[in-house]
Design a protein around this motif. Structure first.
Motif, short mmCIF file in Angstrom:
data_model
loop_
_atom_site.label_atom_id
_atom_site.label_comp_id
_atom_site.label_asym_id
_atom_site.label_seq_id
_atom_site.Cartn_x
_atom_site.Cartn_y
_atom_site.Cartn_z
N ILE A 5 0.84 -1.21 0.00
CA ILE A 5 0.00 0.00 0.00
C ILE A 5 0.87 1.25 0.00
O ILE A 5 0.61 2.20 -0.75
N ILE A 6 1.91 1.25 0.82
CA ILE A 6 2.82 2.41 0.86
C ILE A 6 3.50 2.59 -0.49
O ILE A 6 3.63 3.72 -0.99
N SER A 7 3.93 1.50 -1.12
CA SER A 7 4.56 1.59 -2.44
C SER A 7 3.60 2.15 -3.47
O SER A 7 3.97 3.00 -4.29
N PHE A 8 2.35 1.69 -3.43
CA PHE A 8 1.34 2.18 -4.37
C PHE A 8 1.09 3.66 -4.18
O PHE A 8 1.05 4.44 -5.15
N LEU A 9 0.92 4.08 -2.94
CA LEU A 9 0.67 5.50 -2.66
C LEU A 9 1.86 6.37 -3.04
O LEU A 9 1.70 7.48 -3.55
N THR A 10 3.06 5.86 -2.81
CA THR A 10 4.27 6.59 -3.20
C THR A 10 4.32 6.74 -4.72
O THR A 10 4.68 7.79 -5.25
N GLY A 11 3.95 5.67 -5.42
CA GLY A 11 3.90 5.73 -6.89
C GLY A 11 2.92 6.76 -7.38
O GLY A 11 3.20 7.51 -8.33
N ILE A 12 1.76 6.82 -6.76
CA ILE A 12 0.76 7.83 -7.14
C ILE A 12 1.31 9.23 -6.90
O ILE A 12 1.20 10.11 -7.76
N ALA A 13 1.93 9.44 -5.74
CA ALA A 13 2.49 10.76 -5.42
C ALA A 13 3.57 11.15 -6.43
O ALA A 13 3.59 12.30 -6.91
N LEU A 14 4.43 10.22 -6.78
CA LEU A 14 5.48 10.52 -7.76
C LEU A 14 4.89 10.78 -9.14
O LEU A 14 5.38 11.65 -9.88
N GLY A 15 3.85 10.04 -9.50
CA GLY A 15 3.18 10.29 -10.78
C GLY A 15 2.63 11.70 -10.84
O GLY A 15 2.72 12.38 -11.88
N ILE A 16 2.06 12.15 -9.74
CA ILE A 16 1.53 13.51 -9.68
C ILE A 16 2.65 14.53 -9.82
O ILE A 16 2.55 15.50 -10.58
N VAL A 17 3.75 14.32 -9.10
CA VAL A 17 4.90 15.24 -9.17
C VAL A 17 5.46 15.30 -10.58
O VAL A 17 5.69 16.39 -11.13
N PHE A 18 5.65 14.14 -11.21
CA PHE A 18 6.19 14.12 -12.58
C PHE A 18 5.24 14.84 -13.53
O PHE A 18 5.68 15.57 -14.42
N SER A 19 3.94 14.65 -13.35
CA SER A 19 2.96 15.31 -14.21
C SER A 19 2.99 16.82 -14.03
O SER A 19 2.98 17.57 -15.00
N LEU A 20 3.02 17.28 -12.78
CA LEU A 20 3.03 18.71 -12.51
C LEU A 20 4.30 19.38 -13.01
O LEU A 20 4.27 20.54 -13.44
N LEU A 21 5.42 18.66 -12.97
CA LEU A 21 6.69 19.22 -13.44
C LEU A 21 6.90 19.01 -14.94
O LEU A 21 7.93 19.36 -15.48
N LYS A 22 5.88 18.41 -15.60
CA LYS A 22 5.94 18.15 -17.04
C LYS A 22 7.15 17.30 -17.43
O LYS A 22 7.79 17.52 -18.45
N LEU A 23 7.48 16.32 -16.59
CA LEU A 23 8.58 15.41 -16.86
C LEU A 23 8.03 14.12 -17.45
O LEU A 23 6.89 13.74 -17.17
N PRO A 24 8.84 13.42 -18.25
CA PRO A 24 8.37 12.13 -18.77
C PRO A 24 8.27 11.11 -17.65
O PRO A 24 9.08 11.11 -16.72
#
Length: 51
Positions: A5-24
């Motif tokens: 669960i922690i890994s999944f939530l961390t993945g979601i958080a990183l996906g959001i960060v990458f999206s907001l920073l317009k990174l691939p």
């Protein structure tokens, strides 16, 4: 199960960060690529359980 669960939530958080920073995204952008990663993991687990 807590680690999953922690890994999944961390993945979601990183996906959001990458999206907001317009990174691939640092993962395959399609389902076939994701299934390839799952296959590599499944093969690793399979061999380690047999030997």
């Amino acid at each position: 199960m807590g680690v999953v669960i922690i890994s999944f939530l961390t993945g979601i958080a990183l996906g959001i960060v990458f999206s907001l920073l317009k990174l691939p995204i640092p993962a395959p952008p399609n389902f076939a690529g994701v299934m390839g990663i799952v296959g590599v993991y499944a093969g690793f687990v399979l061999i380690n359980n047999i030997m």
